[in-house]
Scaffold this active site. Structure first.
Site, PDB file in Angstrom:
ATOM      1  N   ASP A 159       9.039   3.034   2.499  1.00 46.82           N
ATOM      2  CA  ASP A 159       7.795   3.772   2.758  1.00 46.82           C
ATOM      3  C   ASP A 159       7.481   3.687   4.258  1.00 46.82           C
ATOM      4  OD1 ASP A 159       5.230   4.722   3.059  1.00 46.82           O
ATOM      5  OD2 ASP A 159       4.443   3.801   1.231  1.00 46.82           O
ATOM      6  N   PHE A 172       0.833  -1.205   0.000  1.00 45.21           N
ATOM      7  CA  PHE A 172       0.000   0.000   0.000  1.00 45.21           C
ATOM      8  C   PHE A 172       0.865   1.252   0.000  1.00 45.21           C
ATOM      9  CE2 PHE A 172      -2.610   3.422   1.639  1.00 45.21           C
ATOM     10  CZ  PHE A 172      -3.768   3.261   0.893  1.00 45.21           C
ATOM     11  N   LYS A 223       1.491  10.296   7.826  1.00 47.38           N
ATOM     12  CA  LYS A 223       0.579  10.100   8.956  1.00 47.38           C
ATOM     13  C   LYS A 223       0.973  10.759  10.290  1.00 47.38           C
ATOM     14  CE  LYS A 223      -1.935   6.149   7.166  1.00 47.38           C
ATOM     15  NZ  LYS A 223      -1.350   5.526   5.980  1.00 47.38           N
TER      16      LYS A 223
HETATM   17  C1  LIG Z   1      -1.504   5.625   4.501  1.00 48.00           C
HETATM   18  C2  LIG Z   1      -0.362   5.220   3.657  1.00 48.00           C
HETATM   19  C3  LIG Z   1      -0.058   5.873   2.451  1.00 48.00           C
HETATM   20  C4  LIG Z   1      -0.952   6.928   1.852  1.00 48.00           C
HETATM   21  O1  LIG Z   1      -1.150   8.016   2.672  1.00 48.00           O
HETATM   22  P1  LIG Z   1      -2.346   9.069   2.365  1.00 48.00           P
HETATM   23  O2  LIG Z   1      -2.063  10.188   3.283  1.00 48.00           O
HETATM   24  O3  LIG Z   1      -3.626   8.354   2.641  1.00 48.00           O
HETATM   25  O4  LIG Z   1      -2.236   9.445   0.936  1.00 48.00           O
HETATM   26  C5  LIG Z   1       1.097   5.491   1.786  1.00 48.00           C
HETATM   27  N1  LIG Z   1       1.891   4.519   2.249  1.00 48.00           N
HETATM   28  C6  LIG Z   1       1.622   3.848   3.394  1.00 48.00           C
HETATM   29  C7  LIG Z   1       2.555   2.803   3.878  1.00 48.00           C
HETATM   30  C8  LIG Z   1       0.472   4.172   4.123  1.00 48.00           C
HETATM   31  O5  LIG Z   1       0.179   3.494   5.241  1.00 48.00           O
END
Ligand SMILES: *Cc1c(COP(=O)(O)O)cnc(C)c1O
Length: 388
Positions: free
Chosen positions: A213, A128, A242
């Site tokens: 990430d 993700f 986040k």
């Molecule tokens: C939540 C998340 C994203 C995307 O973040 P948004 O602020 O919703 O665009 C990307 N990578 C990871 C690992 C995430 O948990």
């Protein structure tokens, strides 16, 4: 009648107030919030220092654009660089923007050293990285990208844990490997430290970049400032989001000197990214979360929570399959679909959120109290018992 697009499957509940680990409804019901905006509110709701920061900065200046120097952003970048592997920082507004900017940085690096064909990004299948058009194809999830073709080219995928397929998928056109240190949406699957170290070695050997990430597992969530710190590796590029805003939308890409050199004026931009209001909040979050004492406490709370959840697993062997996670990024994997379980937790005033593989994701604020963890454990125990 709601005039909002129906792209979310919302719970039929609204909150009017939050304080620390708790959320309150209009009729006074109090919920223990172990979602915290999906690992966003790392200091809980209504933290007094964040309220003061927003209040003070809102009277000064909110937004000026990146046409000018933004001192609050300079300060936050300096703190991030001092605390981490990074030499430079580029601010965004969200996670997806940060992961996409990370991809841009990787491609631009190879372009700038005369290797423009080295542009493919190798990702984990069903990972993700966000919901924007490139990010959904980077994630390699059929469900997320269905109906949004044509497929964005430039992404290859390997299966989590399949080291052979990983090596096979690296070609002369590969620019970078992008992984989540801990797959959040994917079911709280932690990449073991030795795998991260091998991944780093592999990238060095193939002369490609490593993008870690850290949007969900970063900023203290894992008990270290970054989840990869425990393996002692240094990635080249790290998108975060986040947690860094403590509830205010902020994204950023951290990177080393080598790759930052490709990002000359005009190569990337964001109107809102790094605005003074966001940066003021980010500075306050950073001051609190990056302290050794704070992170030591997260580790302590994590140990307590995880060991007690494992006891519940032993107590309810037909309900709980596995306890997963690190720090306060925790997953309870059930043998069955978790929808009913999450609903029952909510009926008992504990908010949690789903992840893949029948996992219930538990994301308390990083300053959660032990008594609140105990309260959650009691509710989880009760719901387990009711399902027998
Ligand atoms: C939540 C998340 C994203 C995307 O973040 P948004 O602020 O919703 O665009 C990307 N990578 C990871 C690992 C995430 O948990």
């Amino acid at each position: 009648m709601s005039f909002l697009v129906k792209n979310y499957n919302r719970k039929k509940i609204a909150f009017i107030k939050g304080k620390g680990s708790y959320l309150y409804t209009a009729n006074g019901n109090k919920y223990l919030d172990f979602v915290q905006g999906i690992a966003v509110n790392c200091l809980g709701h209504s933290h007094p220092k964040l309220i003061k920061t927003i209040k003070d900065q809102s009277k000064k200046v909110w937004h000026v654009s990146n046409a000018f120097i933004i001192p609050e952003g300079e300060r936050l970048a300096k703190k991030l660089v001092k605390k981490t592997f990074a030499d430079y920082v580029m601010f965004q507004n969200s996670g997806a923007e940060a992961t996409e900017a990370a991809i841009k940085v990787a491609r631009r690096y190879f372009y700038s050293i005369g290797k423009p064909n080295k542009n493919r990004i190798l990702c984990v299948k069903n990972s993700f990285h966000g919901r924007t058009i490139a990010a959904i194809f980077a994630s390699g999830s059929k469900k997320m990208s269905e109906g949004f073709g044509p497929k964005v080219p430039g992404f290859d995928h390997f299966v989590f844990g399949d080291h052979k397929s990983l090596k096979k998928k690296i070609t002369k056109n590969t620019a970078a490997i992008m992984v989540e240190n801990i797959m959040g949406e994917g079911g709280i699957k932690v990449i073991p430290d030795f795998c991260l170290r091998e991944l780093r070695k592999l990238c060095n050997k193939k002369k490609i970049l490593l993008i870690a990430d850290s949007v969900q597992d970063g900023v203290g969530r894992s008990g270290d400032f970054f989840a990869f710190e425990q393996s002692k590796i240094k990635p080249d590029i790290v998108p975060i989001a986040k947690g860094i805003g403590g509830g205010f939308p902020i994204g950023a890409v951290l990177m080393n000197r080598k790759v930052a050199a490709g990002m000359i004026p005009g190569t990337h931009g964001s109107t809102f990214g790094g605005n003074p209001l966001a940066m003021a909040v980010g500075n306050t979050v950073m001051d609190i979360v990056s302290s050794r004492k704070f992170l030591t406490n997260v580790k302590k709370l994590s140990k307590y929570f995880l060991s007690n959840l494992n006891l519940l697993k032993i107590k309810h062997p037909k309900v709980i399959k596995e306890i997963r996670g690190r720090g306060l990024l925790i997953g309870i994997q059930l043998f069955k679909d978790q929808t009913k379980f999450i609903k029952k937790l909510m009926d008992n005033k504990l908010l949690t959120i789903r992840a893949a593989e029948n996992v219930i994701r538990i994301l308390p604020p990083l300053n959660v109290k032990k008594s609140e963890i105990n309260q959650a454990l009691k509710i989880i125990d009760k719901v387990c018992a009711s399902l027998k």
